[in-house]
Structures are given as structure tokens and as C-alpha cells.
Design a protein around this motif. Sequence first.
Motif, PDB file in Angstrom:
ATOM      1  N   GLY A  12      61.947   2.960  45.813  1.00  0.00           N
ATOM      2  CA  GLY A  12      62.159   1.849  44.902  1.00  0.00           C
ATOM      3  C   GLY A  12      63.627   1.624  44.549  1.00  0.00           C
ATOM      4  N   LYS A  13      63.928   0.411  44.089  1.00  0.00           N
ATOM      5  CA  LYS A  13      65.266   0.097  43.596  1.00  0.00           C
ATOM      6  C   LYS A  13      65.280   0.308  42.089  1.00  0.00           C
ATOM      7  N   GLY A  14      66.319   0.974  41.600  1.00  0.00           N
ATOM      8  CA  GLY A  14      66.417   1.193  40.163  1.00  0.00           C
ATOM      9  C   GLY A  14      67.006   2.551  39.855  1.00  0.00           C
ATOM     10  N   PHE A  15      66.710   3.045  38.643  1.00  0.00           N
ATOM     11  CA  PHE A  15      67.261   4.329  38.215  1.00  0.00           C
ATOM     12  C   PHE A  15      66.252   5.073  37.362  1.00  0.00           C
ATOM     13  N   ILE A  16      66.573   6.326  37.052  1.00  0.00           N
ATOM     14  CA  ILE A  16      65.727   7.171  36.206  1.00  0.00           C
ATOM     15  C   ILE A  16      66.372   7.238  34.812  1.00  0.00           C
ATOM     16  N   ALA A  17      65.625   6.871  33.794  1.00  0.00           N
ATOM     17  CA  ALA A  17      66.130   6.953  32.424  1.00  0.00           C
ATOM     18  C   ALA A  17      65.883   8.354  31.873  1.00  0.00           C
ATOM     19  N   ALA A  18      66.919   8.968  31.306  1.00  0.00           N
ATOM     20  CA  ALA A  18      66.786  10.310  30.734  1.00  0.00           C
ATOM     21  C   ALA A  18      66.621  10.201  29.218  1.00  0.00           C
ATOM     22  N   LEU A  19      65.395  10.458  28.755  1.00  0.00           N
ATOM     23  CA  LEU A  19      65.070  10.382  27.325  1.00  0.00           C
ATOM     24  C   LEU A  19      64.631  11.762  26.839  1.00  0.00           C
ATOM     25  N   ASP A  20      65.351  12.797  27.280  1.00  0.00           N
ATOM     26  CA  ASP A  20      64.848  14.164  27.138  1.00  0.00           C
ATOM     27  C   ASP A  20      65.706  15.052  26.249  1.00  0.00           C
ATOM     28  N   GLN A  21      66.470  14.456  25.310  1.00  0.00           N
ATOM     29  CA  GLN A  21      67.231  15.312  24.387  1.00  0.00           C
ATOM     30  C   GLN A  21      66.263  16.267  23.692  1.00  0.00           C
ATOM     31  N   SER A  22      66.642  17.548  23.635  1.00  0.00           N
ATOM     32  CA  SER A  22      65.755  18.571  23.071  1.00  0.00           C
ATOM     33  C   SER A  22      66.306  19.064  21.745  1.00  0.00           C
ATOM     34  N   GLY A  23      65.771  20.186  21.247  1.00  0.00           N
ATOM     35  CA  GLY A  23      66.123  20.679  19.919  1.00  0.00           C
ATOM     36  C   GLY A  23      67.611  20.719  19.635  1.00  0.00           C
ATOM     37  N   GLY A  24      68.389  21.283  20.575  1.00  0.00           N
ATOM     38  CA  GLY A  24      69.817  21.448  20.335  1.00  0.00           C
ATOM     39  C   GLY A  24      70.598  20.151  20.347  1.00  0.00           C
ATOM     40  N   SER A  25      70.197  19.209  21.222  1.00  0.00           N
ATOM     41  CA  SER A  25      70.959  17.963  21.369  1.00  0.00           C
ATOM     42  C   SER A  25      70.396  16.808  20.554  1.00  0.00           C
ATOM     43  N   LYS A 284      71.457  -5.104  28.409  1.00  0.00           N
ATOM     44  CA  LYS A 284      72.798  -5.077  29.013  1.00  0.00           C
ATOM     45  C   LYS A 284      73.060  -3.732  29.684  1.00  0.00           C
ATOM     46  N   ALA A 285      72.711  -2.646  28.987  1.00  0.00           N
ATOM     47  CA  ALA A 285      72.907  -1.301  29.550  1.00  0.00           C
ATOM     48  C   ALA A 285      72.035  -1.097  30.786  1.00  0.00           C
ATOM     49  N   VAL A 286      70.756  -1.472  30.690  1.00  0.00           N
ATOM     50  CA  VAL A 286      69.814  -1.287  31.802  1.00  0.00           C
ATOM     51  C   VAL A 286      70.299  -2.040  33.046  1.00  0.00           C
ATOM     52  N   LYS A 287      70.716  -3.288  32.844  1.00  0.00           N
ATOM     53  CA  LYS A 287      71.130  -4.089  34.013  1.00  0.00           C
ATOM     54  C   LYS A 287      72.408  -3.550  34.643  1.00  0.00           C
ATOM     55  N   SER A 288      73.344  -3.081  33.823  1.00  0.00           N
ATOM     56  CA  SER A 288      74.599  -2.563  34.383  1.00  0.00           C
ATOM     57  C   SER A 288      74.348  -1.267  35.154  1.00  0.00           C
ATOM     58  N   ILE A 289      73.475  -0.399  34.632  1.00  0.00           N
ATOM     59  CA  ILE A 289      73.175   0.866  35.323  1.00  0.00           C
ATOM     60  C   ILE A 289      72.361   0.584  36.595  1.00  0.00           C
ATOM     61  N   TYR A 290      71.466  -0.392  36.534  1.00  0.00           N
ATOM     62  CA  TYR A 290      70.693  -0.806  37.711  1.00  0.00           C
ATOM     63  C   TYR A 290      71.625  -1.297  38.808  1.00  0.00           C
ATOM     64  N   GLU A 291      72.559  -2.178  38.446  1.00  0.00           N
ATOM     65  CA  GLU A 291      73.497  -2.725  39.436  1.00  0.00           C
ATOM     66  C   GLU A 291      74.322  -1.607  40.085  1.00  0.00           C
TER      67      GLU A 291
END
Length: 294
Positions: A12-25, A284-291
Motif C-alpha cells: 500500500g501507499k502511505g505510512f505507519i502512525a506511531a501512537l505508542d507513547q508508554s509510561g515513561g514518555s 496537514k501533518a498527515v498529507k505532508s508525511i504521506y507525500e
Amino acid sequence: MNEKQFDKVKNGKGFIAALDQSGGSTPKALAAYGILEDTYANEDEMFTLVHDMRTRIITSPAFDAKHILGAILFEQTMDREIEGLYTADYLAEKKGIVPFLKIDKGLAEEANGVQLMKPITDLDKLLQRANERNIFGTKMRSVIKEANEKGIRDVVDQQFEVGKQIIAAGLIPIIEPEVDINSADKKACEELLKHEIQKHLDQLQDNENVMLKLTIPTEANLYKELIDHPRVVRVVALSGGYSKDDANEKLKENEGLIASFSRALSQELNANQTDDEFNNALEKAVKSIYEASI
């Protein structure tokens, strides 16, 4: 293994979003979002607030399968719900986005110029729960700070050893040996790392597949051979502390490398924004990272 999801992640075309900040971060992530530590009294309140933040991101119309292939979740996020569905099911069913799970328990103390992962003591149970929650793959992070051959070998050995357990559980591991962007030896670290990863990839069986999550290399296209390796589903890049604009520009120089950004995805978002302001900033962020990823 969900073959439809496998094909999406691989082709696929696109990217992986990281939404995984844990206890420390998490406190840092909340502060960047405009929620300071004095606004919550304990860890439970903190994790509820960060789930609210992630829910707002995931349910936004800007967070869509046209631009985003997958999303990496924190363990607590996997066990919480969005609009009556477990988060992974919401991503897959409502958004068409492939769910991943961060499984590491943080970093050990530095030795030989690296930080290995702390032991993942409950890995079998965690992988069983991940399967029950319809997770597609996992992610685990180590950090490399110096061009120390032994240290880098230890990092990669550990990553692939755990990776094989994940494969045996029917999941795709994202192997993440991050090279610190502030390392004085960054380029040398990356060359040693590539060599060690390649050795392990060549030893995998035809039914053993992995993903790689790597720091954007100093030398453009250094990881092209890893991207093209038959046992590699996809190679994704972490933003590693670069700003969104810097990370995007560096990413564009690397053919076949796609983003898996965390801070760079959410840096313009704020709890006090109206829904329109929030959605526009995220779009805006999603489209710039996708591009940058295509």
C-alpha cells in the motif's frame, strides 16, 4: 495472518502512525499536547487523558486509510475502547487501518554503546492477548549510540530472537534498533547495523517475515538492500527527534522507505484547539508525511 492486511502493509501507499507513547514518555507527549502534569493526579488519570488524545486523533476524518497504512498502539490503548469497539477493531473495521502493538518494556542501562530492551517477561501472554484483540503485528525498540560492534550485534541478536517468538505467534514483528540521531558515529553505526540485520534476514525461513523500523540514514538509500530483501515486508523510518519538516525532507531522499512518525505526526496538535483547528492541523501533518513516504 490477515492476508488483506498483509497486502496493504506490504504494497500500500502511505505510512505507519506511531501512537505508542508508554509510561515513561506519556507525560512528555501530553505536555506537547498542552496538558501539563499538574492537571492529573495519578497514572490512571494520565492514561485516560492520553487515550482521549489518541481517540481524538484516530476518530478525526484526517486519520484515514487513504494516507495511513497502520497505527502502532500502546498496550493500554489496545485494551481500551473507541466508540464501543476495542481500539484495534475500531482501526480495522471503521478506518481500514492495520493495528500494531508496542510490546517492549523499555530500555536497559547503556552498555557497549547501546541500550538493549529490558526482558519482556510476559511475552507469550501478551502475544496471546494481541491475537485476541486482532492485532496484526508488534513493535519493539532498542537504541544504538556508538559504533560498537559487540553492542550492535547484541541489539540485533536480541531483536531477532524475540522477533522469532512473535512470528511463531502468527504476528509480524517490527524490529526497531534505533540509531540515536545525535550519535557522533551515526553513519558508522548504520553501516554496522545494516550488516548485522542482513545476516539475520538471510537466516530466516521462507515463511518468516519481519518489518524494520530504522532511523533515517545519513547516507541516502543505505537501506535499499534491506527494503528489497524477500523476508522484509516493509521498512519504516522513525522521526527520531527530527522536526516534521526535517524528517520529511530526509525521508524523501530514500527510495522505498516510508514514515512511522510519532512526535512529527502530532507536534502541531493541541488539546485546546477546536475540532476544526485540530482536524486541519492533523490533515496537514498527515498529507505532508504521506507525500514524503511516496
